[in-house]
Design a protein around this motif. Structure first.
Motif, mmCIF file in Angstrom:
data_model
loop_
_atom_site.group_PDB
_atom_site.id
_atom_site.type_symbol
_atom_site.label_atom_id
_atom_site.label_comp_id
_atom_site.label_asym_id
_atom_site.label_seq_id
_atom_site.Cartn_x
_atom_site.Cartn_y
_atom_site.Cartn_z
ATOM 1 N N HIS A 247 0.840 -1.193 0.000
ATOM 2 C CA HIS A 247 0.000 0.000 0.000
ATOM 3 C C HIS A 247 0.877 1.246 0.000
ATOM 4 C CE1 HIS A 247 -3.741 -2.218 0.768
ATOM 5 N NE2 HIS A 247 -3.052 -2.945 1.633
ATOM 6 N N TYR A 248 0.305 2.337 -0.464
ATOM 7 C CA TYR A 248 1.010 3.607 -0.536
ATOM 8 C C TYR A 248 0.468 4.607 0.485
ATOM 9 C CZ TYR A 248 3.115 1.573 -4.621
ATOM 10 O OH TYR A 248 3.817 0.743 -5.460
ATOM 11 N N GLN A 253 1.172 10.047 9.959
ATOM 12 C CA GLN A 253 2.033 10.819 9.059
ATOM 13 C C GLN A 253 3.465 10.323 9.196
ATOM 14 O OE1 GLN A 253 2.068 15.124 9.469
ATOM 15 N NE2 GLN A 253 2.549 15.360 7.286
ATOM 16 N N ILE A 254 3.803 9.366 8.372
ATOM 17 C CA ILE A 254 5.090 8.683 8.472
ATOM 18 C C ILE A 254 6.257 9.617 8.143
ATOM 19 C CG2 ILE A 254 4.853 7.773 6.120
ATOM 20 C CD1 ILE A 254 6.331 5.232 7.104
ATOM 21 N N PHE A 255 6.068 10.548 7.190
ATOM 22 C CA PHE A 255 7.071 11.551 6.833
ATOM 23 C C PHE A 255 6.393 12.909 6.692
ATOM 24 C CE2 PHE A 255 8.633 7.682 4.414
ATOM 25 C CZ PHE A 255 9.592 7.333 5.352
ATOM 26 N N PRO A 256 7.125 14.012 6.918
ATOM 27 C CA PRO A 256 6.526 15.333 6.712
ATOM 28 C C PRO A 256 5.979 15.526 5.291
ATOM 29 C CG PRO A 256 8.576 15.544 7.930
ATOM 30 C CD PRO A 256 8.484 14.110 7.503
ATOM 31 N N ALA A 257 6.561 14.830 4.319
ATOM 32 C CA ALA A 257 6.109 14.989 2.937
ATOM 33 C C ALA A 257 4.767 14.318 2.667
ATOM 34 C CB ALA A 257 7.155 14.415 1.980
ATOM 35 N N THR A 258 4.335 13.393 3.518
ATOM 36 C CA THR A 258 3.067 12.712 3.284
ATOM 37 C C THR A 258 1.909 13.607 3.717
ATOM 38 O OG1 THR A 258 3.278 11.550 5.414
ATOM 39 C CG2 THR A 258 4.039 10.404 3.427
ATOM 40 N N PRO A 269 2.052 13.004 -1.833
ATOM 41 C CA PRO A 269 1.180 14.041 -2.392
ATOM 42 C C PRO A 269 0.864 13.842 -3.867
ATOM 43 C CG PRO A 269 3.398 14.906 -2.021
ATOM 44 C CD PRO A 269 3.341 13.559 -1.375
ATOM 45 N N ALA A 270 1.735 13.180 -4.613
ATOM 46 C CA ALA A 270 1.492 13.035 -6.061
ATOM 47 C C ALA A 270 1.904 11.640 -6.496
ATOM 48 C CB ALA A 270 2.238 14.112 -6.836
ATOM 49 N N GLU A 271 3.147 11.505 -6.974
ATOM 50 C CA GLU A 271 3.624 10.191 -7.421
ATOM 51 C C GLU A 271 3.699 9.212 -6.244
ATOM 52 O OE1 GLU A 271 4.141 9.472 -10.526
ATOM 53 O OE2 GLU A 271 3.861 11.528 -11.261
ATOM 54 N N ARG A 272 3.456 7.949 -6.553
ATOM 55 C CA ARG A 272 3.578 6.910 -5.529
ATOM 56 C C ARG A 272 5.053 6.462 -5.503
ATOM 57 N NH1 ARG A 272 -1.198 2.607 -5.879
ATOM 58 N NH2 ARG A 272 -0.170 2.059 -7.841
ATOM 59 N N TRP A 273 5.853 7.171 -4.709
ATOM 60 C CA TRP A 273 7.296 7.015 -4.761
ATOM 61 C C TRP A 273 7.740 5.614 -4.383
ATOM 62 C CZ3 TRP A 273 10.217 10.397 -7.164
ATOM 63 C CH2 TRP A 273 9.732 11.707 -7.330
#
Length: 287
Positions: A247-248, A253-258, A269-273
């Motif tokens: 799962h993505y 909130q595992i990272f500030p970017a999520t 936020p966009a691409e599923r890194w």
């Protein structure tokens, strides 16, 4: 891998237990662990767990006996009870177990929800009930605190009835190689190896449920368990892997970017890194 770690005790267990003992009142008071749905007979299961259990028991949990390992203060355990299951929750934190028992009594499900205080590796000694559970349930932030997943898998196999199943969901080890961020909301950076024999001994006084909390018992011992180690341990214990999904999203909130994705989940936020979590179902032989 355990190395020279004593599974029954030692600094790793004492430090981790003190850390989680201190977290209990913080978590009980936090918005992160909203108990409101439980008080009206509902569930606080995250979407991944809710859907997974629903697939395993499409006719409901009314006849199911469930063992919840590393249950914290029992929110998910009591969710399963509210869904009709008879449940046993096990956790090593005395304050967590005491709160779970209190909440079970408040919800009037203490006849179907029992909580046991024990180190996971002592489970077979405090719950001498082999082959007695239809489902072993364990999710989110569990095996990272354990030095030996081979023994974890053997314990699960010991408790499952013939044909019984494990539902397991956790953060993806591919995500756990990252930490920190390059500025607010930035992407995390490489911090930890994917495969490491020993623990990471960390001093971190923060808490994921309350950004203002500062823990006194900040030292923890954590282990990385790659996918092949988890899968291999379950198979070696005699279980069959029936399902596996990456799962993505994760329920914190595992990272500030999520960013929030709805229903308490966070994702890119966009691409599923890269995958942030995974779930698997394993089953015991039917006979």
């Amino acid at each position: 891998m355990t190395g020279s770690v004593d599974l029954r005790g030692g600094d790793w267990l004492d430090d981790n237990r003190a850390n989680w003992d201190e977290r209990v009142p913080i978590h009980v008071a936090s918005d992160f662990y909203d108990q409101g749905p439980l008080r009206v007979g509902g569930s606080v299961l995250d979407p991944i767990s809710r859907a997974g259990v629903g697939r395993l028991f499409p006719d409901g949990l009314a006849s199911a006996r469930v063992l919840h390992l590393q249950c914290h203060f029992g929110s998910d355990t009591l969710s399963l009870a509210n869904l009709g299951a008879t449940v046993v929750g096990l956790d090593f934190s005395r304050p967590a177990v005491e709160e779970a028992r209190r909440m079970a009594a408040e919800l009037d499900v203490d006849g179907r929800a029992r909580f046991v205080e024990a180190n996971l590796y002592d489970a077979r000694h405090v719950l001498p009930e082999p082959e007695s559970f239809d489902l072993v349930f364990t999710t989110w932030g569990t095996i990272g605190w354990l030095p030996d997943v081979a023994e974890w898998a053997r314990i699960i196999a010991w408790f499952l009835k013939p044909g019984g199943r494990l539902f397991f969901a956790d953060g993806h080890p591919a995500a756990y190689v990252f930490d920190g961020a390059d500025g607010p909301g930035g992407m995390p950076t490489f911090q930890y190896p994917y495969a490491k024999a020993g623990p990471d001994v960390l001093d971190d006084d923060s808490d994921y449920a309350d950004a203002d909390a500062s823990l006194v018992n900040a030292r923890t011992w954590e282990w990385m368990h790659p996918l092949d180690e988890v899968f291999g341990s379950l198979r070696a214990a005699g279980l069959t892997i029936d399902d596996f999904t990456e799962h993505y999203e994760v329920p914190w909130q595992i990272f500030p970017a999520t960013v929030p994705k709805g229903d308490g989940m966070f994702g890119w936020p966009a691409e599923r890194w890269l995958p942030l979590s995974y779930e698997l179902v394993a089953s015991a032989p039917a006979s």
